[in-house]
Structure formats: structure tokens, C-alpha cells
Write a protein that holds these residues in place. Structure first.
Motif, PDB file in Angstrom:
ATOM      1  N   SER A 334      39.155  27.502  69.712  1.00 53.36           N
ATOM      2  CA  SER A 334      38.424  27.404  68.456  1.00 53.36           C
ATOM      3  C   SER A 334      37.433  26.249  68.476  1.00 53.36           C
ATOM      4  N   ALA A 335      37.861  25.116  69.045  1.00 55.71           N
ATOM      5  CA  ALA A 335      37.001  23.929  69.097  1.00 55.71           C
ATOM      6  C   ALA A 335      35.748  24.157  69.943  1.00 55.71           C
ATOM      7  N   SER A 339      35.580  32.135  67.107  1.00 53.34           N
ATOM      8  CA  SER A 339      36.206  32.496  65.845  1.00 53.34           C
ATOM      9  C   SER A 339      36.813  33.881  65.976  1.00 53.34           C
ATOM     10  N   ARG A 364      40.464  25.884  59.916  1.00 54.63           N
ATOM     11  CA  ARG A 364      39.263  25.050  59.799  1.00 54.63           C
ATOM     12  C   ARG A 364      39.588  23.689  59.188  1.00 54.63           C
ATOM     13  N   HIS A 365      40.875  23.442  59.003  1.00 53.89           N
ATOM     14  CA  HIS A 365      41.298  22.228  58.312  1.00 53.89           C
ATOM     15  C   HIS A 365      41.007  20.956  59.102  1.00 53.89           C
ATOM     16  N   ARG A 366      40.741  21.098  60.415  1.00 51.62           N
ATOM     17  CA  ARG A 366      40.440  19.915  61.225  1.00 51.62           C
ATOM     18  C   ARG A 366      38.972  19.502  61.131  1.00 51.62           C
ATOM     19  N   GLU A 367      38.128  20.352  60.586  1.00 49.91           N
ATOM     20  CA  GLU A 367      36.693  20.062  60.536  1.00 49.91           C
ATOM     21  C   GLU A 367      36.435  18.829  59.669  1.00 49.91           C
ATOM     22  N   THR A 368      35.635  17.906  60.187  1.00 45.22           N
ATOM     23  CA  THR A 368      35.382  16.635  59.487  1.00 45.22           C
ATOM     24  C   THR A 368      34.723  16.843  58.131  1.00 45.22           C
ATOM     25  N   LEU A 369      34.020  17.951  57.979  1.00 48.21           N
ATOM     26  CA  LEU A 369      33.355  18.266  56.711  1.00 48.21           C
ATOM     27  C   LEU A 369      34.315  18.203  55.536  1.00 48.21           C
ATOM     28  N   HIS A 371      37.054  16.355  55.145  1.00 50.66           N
ATOM     29  CA  HIS A 371      37.895  15.160  55.088  1.00 50.66           C
ATOM     30  C   HIS A 371      37.136  13.948  54.547  1.00 50.66           C
ATOM     31  N   ARG A 423      31.982  29.955  59.936  1.00 45.85           N
ATOM     32  CA  ARG A 423      32.313  28.786  60.752  1.00 45.85           C
ATOM     33  C   ARG A 423      31.030  28.204  61.365  1.00 45.85           C
TER      34      ARG A 423
END
Length: 513
Positions: A334-335, A339, A364-369, A371, A423
Motif C-alpha cells: 500500500s505504501a 490500492s 489510510r489511517h497512517r497517512e500524515t494528512l 494526523h 487515495r
């Protein structure tokens, strides 16, 4: 001819939301009656009311002229009603006979089940209605089409005169669909009454006698199928004209994004599921895979997404922009800009007990957007969820507090498609049955979004049992059979084939069976 089912003023509420509003409908004995409508229109709720899974808040239900008030499906079964659910309710480790009699095991203490007698009855039913079912076969060894026949046998074994089928062709190939329609006509000739809940208008016109259209919980019209058209039904469903095949401008493919080279996959028990599989996909093109389910599509998806990396025997390579991703984890894949919309959303894409917003964020919870220093940025998350709901017309009451389980199957699918197509930095989009269970208006929107992702440069792998979907969207189509690509239809052949329509579908069909 008398109605087998008569509904008068049926209303059903879930909290403040009305799923059905003042629905009146008659289903005549010995006919095939279809109910169509958008996702969330109230079709399945109405079917579950007839089957006793829900109780109406208002109105009356009559079965064969007698008013009923079912407290459970058991009451409906006793009244001669059977239901085949969209998601089959079979135990894979049991035989056909064992599944059919499950719940009916009437025997004295220490006596054996009458499996032989039950198997004989199943064979008699199979011969009577002209479809083959082996009573001794394990359900785990059956095709999807065969599983559906077992579900119908279960209903007939219980002497049902009224059969309700919820999205009966959602997981079937065109050949299996044709077989099912033959079975339904045979049942109808024998005096059975059949109610089909569906969104596939071509199939409604091919098999049903009468069609009722629902929109926002109400019946907007009932018509004889011989006196209506697909276009007319689409307008009644959606309230506007619908493009039955979206505009698909010529693509401009770029560099090779995905290469699958001599890929073999053998299960732990020694069965080959993929053999010398070869294909490639360029940026800015859609590569479709056509095939009867069970010819390696599921295994290919698992390997592309890293799910089978620790089981079975794998050889060959999967290259993304020249980098071997064979054996990487789903998170690592995914990284890299990949998708996936999986073929079974309930197993691999959602958690139905969680909220709509939470499901839109999964993967998608790891995306910096999303956080900030203290954790999730709630404003960004909420804005993202609202945008997806509006863009993909996800029908829900409350993004944050409504569990996904409360949405219709089609709206659950929209959540998954929206999450994956939006994504950022998308390089490879893998789509498996992306419009399964989705209504005709939403299919148009999803198809536009897929073409939009292609035009932004994504390489797209499209696996679908809908040949018209593959033909409408694909740049090239590979026909898979027993784990290998038997033939690839080129861009030129597809362009010419779109003009031939049904004859071209038959040509593809010859290469997948």
C-alpha cells in the motif's frame, strides 16, 4: 389469478428513518415478480418483512388471501415462504444433504439421521426442476452457482410455494445466470411464485413477468416487463436519465507499471491455482481479466496484495515499476501506491460494527494528512468523510455514529470504492467486482471515477464477472482459464467489439470456458 402476496400500506421505520413508506403491492401466483431500485430504496427491507425477519410498523401482509403477522422466519417458512439471501448461509464443511436438513433434524434420542432418505428427496427435487445437485458433495467443493442451487433446494425441501431471492445473480457468471433463469422458469411452470430483489435491469427484462420500481422507500410504479424498457426503468429508479454505458475516451498509456512474470502458485495440498501467468499493465490503461470464478482470480488478488505470502508455493515475479513486491506485506505494498477494492468487502475491506467514517479511514489511517501532534486531526477526518459521502452519494444518516452494518450492501460498497479511488499518489489500482451489488445510477458514477483514475495516470487491474463492464472500461482484456491467460484481446479488438456488443461477449465467453 389471485395474489400470492398482497401488501397494503406497509411502513417500516428504523429510528426516525423510514425504510418503507405506505407500500402497496400485489405479487400474482405462478409468476416471477422483480423489485428494482437504487441502493437503500427499501427493496431488501420489504423482502425481510415478507419473510418475517422484520415486523411492519404499519399496514398488512396477506399470503394466499389470508392476513398474517409473522413473528419470525420460522412462521414464514411454515406459511410456505422461503428466502435465498444475497450472502449464502451454508456450512462449507458439511455435505449438500447435511446443509439442506440443517434445522430440520427430527429424530429420536440415539437414532441416526435419515441422510439417505433426505438425499433421495434432494435428487428427486433436482430432477423435477432440472438442475443437478449432488447430495453427497461437500459444499466447500462447489462453485458459487452450485451453492446457489443448494440454497434453492433448501427452500424447496421445506415445501415453499413462494420464493424470495435477494440479488440472486450478484456473484454468478453469465453462464451460471442463464442456468439460474432456466431453473426459475421451471419453478414458475410448476406453480411456484418467485420474488426477485435486484438492480440488474437486463436480467429483470429477460426473466420476470412483472417489475415494481422502488425509490426512497416507496413504490413508484409496477409494469409488465414486456411493456417497458431498461431506459424507462432506470429513469423511474434514479429520477433522471442514466448513461447505461459511460463515455470512455481513448487512453494514453505510459510506462509499464505492473509486470506479472511466470507466476505460479500451488496450495499447501499441492493444487496449482496459477500456472505461468504473464501479463503487464501500463500507467494510464485498464487491463481487464475475464473468467469464470475459481480460475485463479482470487489467488492472484491475494498475491498482489501480499495475503498469501506465507502459505503455498510461489514462483515467478510481481514487479511494480521494476521492483519485486512478491512476498511483501499489504502495508508495504500500500505504501508503494497500490490500492485494492477486494472481491469480498465483508472479509477484507470493512468492519461493519464500526462507523461509516472509521471504515472510510481503514487502510489510510497512517497517512500524515489525517494526523496532528495529539493523534487524529478530527476536522480533517470529518471533512474527508463528508467529501466522500457527497462525491460517491453514500446514503447514510450519520457518518460518525451510524455503524456500517446499517447501510445497504450497495452503499457499503460505495464506501470501499470511494476510500480506495481517492487515495493520493495512486500508481496501481486493483479492482475486483467493484460494482457488485451496486445500483445502476451508482454504477455510472463508479465507472466515471475509474476512467478518471486511469486518466490521471494510474494503472488499473479490473477483475469482473460482468462482461459488459469489462468491455465498456478495459483497454485490453485477458481471458483467464485454469490459472493462465488463454488470450488477450487488444485495444483495437475491443474498440471494434464495442460495436458488436453481444456477439463480442460470446467471443470472450468462448475463451473463459
Amino acid at each position: 389469478m389471485e395474489p400470492a402476496v398482497r401488501l397494503t400500506g406497509i411502513t417500516k421505520k428504523f429510528g426516525s428513518a423510514e425504510a418503507n413508506r405506505n407500500v402497496s403491492l400485489s405479487i400474482m401466483q405462478g409468476t416471477i415478480h422483480a423489485i428494482v431500485g437504487e441502493n437503500g430504496a427499501g427493496k431488501s427491507t420489504l423482502a425481510k418483512l415478507i419473510y418475517g425477519m422484520y415486523r411492519p410498523d404499519g399496514g398488512t401482509i396477506e399470503i394466499n388471501g389470508k392476513a398474517v403477522a409473522f413473528a419470525s422466519p420460522g412462521d414464514a417458512i411454515a406459511a410456505g415462504i422461503g428466502m435465498v439471501h444475497q450472502h449464502f448461509m451454508l456450512v462449507p464443511t458439511l455435505t449438500v444433504t447435511e446443509n439442506v436438513i440443517l434445522g430440520l433434524e427430527k429424530k429420536r434420542l440415539f437414532s441416526q439421521l435419515a441422510l439417505k432418505k433426505s438425499g433421495d428427496i434432494i435428487q428427486q427435487l433436482s430432477r423435477k426442476y432440472d438442475f443437478a445437485v449432488d447430495p453427497d458433495a461437500l459444499v466447500s467443493a462447489l462453485s458459487v452457482g452450485e451453492e446457489q442451487r443448494v440454497e434453492i433446494i433448501k427452500v424447496l425441501y421445506r415445501n415453499a410455494g413462494i420464493l424470495i431471492l435477494d440479488e440472486p445473480t450478484a456473484v454468478l457468471t453469465p453462464q451460471e445466470t442463464d442456468t439460474l433463469f432456466t431453473v426459475l422458469r421451471s419453478l414458475c411452470r410448476a406453480g411456484k411464485t418467485i420474488l426477485i430483489i435486484t438492480h440488474k435491469l437486463d436480467e429483470v427484462l429477460a426473466v420476470a413477468d412483472t417489475v415494481s420500481v422502488m425509490r426512497q422507500g416507496e413504490v413508484t410504479g409496477t409494469l409488465p416487463c414486456r411493456k417497458t424498457t431498461k431506459e424507462e426503468l432506470a429513469v423511474m429508479m434514479v429520477g433522471r436519465s442514466v448513461l447505461l454505458r459511460v463515455e470512455n475516451p481513448a487512453p494514453s498509456p505510459g510506462k509499464t507499471m505492473l509486470s506479472v512474470e511466470n507466476l505460479d502458485y500451488r496450495t499447501d495440498d499441492g493444487r496449482y491455482k496459477l500456472q505461468k501467468l504473464n501479463f503487464s499493465i501500463r500507467a494510464g490503461e485498464i487491463f481487464g481479466i475475464a473468467g469464470v470464478e475459481g480460475n485463479g482470480q482470487s489467488e492472484l488478488l491475494s498475491l498482489l496484495w501480499g495475503l498469501n505470502r506465507k502459505s503455498g508455493a510461489i514462483s515467478g515475479k510481481i514487479l511494480l515499476e521494476g521492483t519485486d513486491i512478491t512476498g511483501k506485506t499489504p502495508a508495504a505494498i500500500s505504501a508503494l501506491g497500490v490500492s485494492l477494492v477486494p472481491e469480498d468487502r465483508l472479509k477484507h475491506a470493512v468492519i461493519t460494527a464500526y462507523s461509516v467514517t472509521e471504515n472510510m479511514l481503514f487502510g489510510r489511517h497512517r497517512e500524515t494528512l489525517f494526523h496532528n501532534r495529539s493523534g487524529f486531526n478530527r476536522k480533517t477526518v470529518n471533512d474527508f468523510a463528508r467529501k466522500l459521502r457527497e462525491t460517491y452519494d453514500v446514503r447514510c444518516r450519520d457518518l460518525d455514529n451510524q455503524p456500517l452494518a446499517y447501510l445497504s450492501g450497495g452503499n457499503q460498497q460505495k464506501v470501499v470504492v470511494a476510500r480506495e479511488l481517492e487515495r493520493p499518489g495512486l500508481k496501481l489500482l486493483i479492482l475486483a467486482q467493484p460494482t457488485r451489488g451496486v445500483d445502476i445510477g451508482a454504477i455510472e458514477m463508479i465507472h466515471r471515477s475509474i476512467i478518471g483514475a486511469r486518466d490521471k495516470g494510474a494503472a488499473i487491474l479490473l477483475i469482473s464477472s460482468e462482461l459488459d463492464e469489462l468491455i465498456a472500461l478495459s483497454t485490453r482484456i485477458g481471458c483467464i482459464y485454469k490459472g493462465s491467460i488463454r488470450r488477450i484481446f487488444t485495444e483495437t479488438e475491443l474498440s471494434e467489439g464495442r460495436e458488436k456488443e453481444h456477439s463480442f461477449e460470446q467471443e470472450i465467453g468462448l475463451n473463459i470456458t
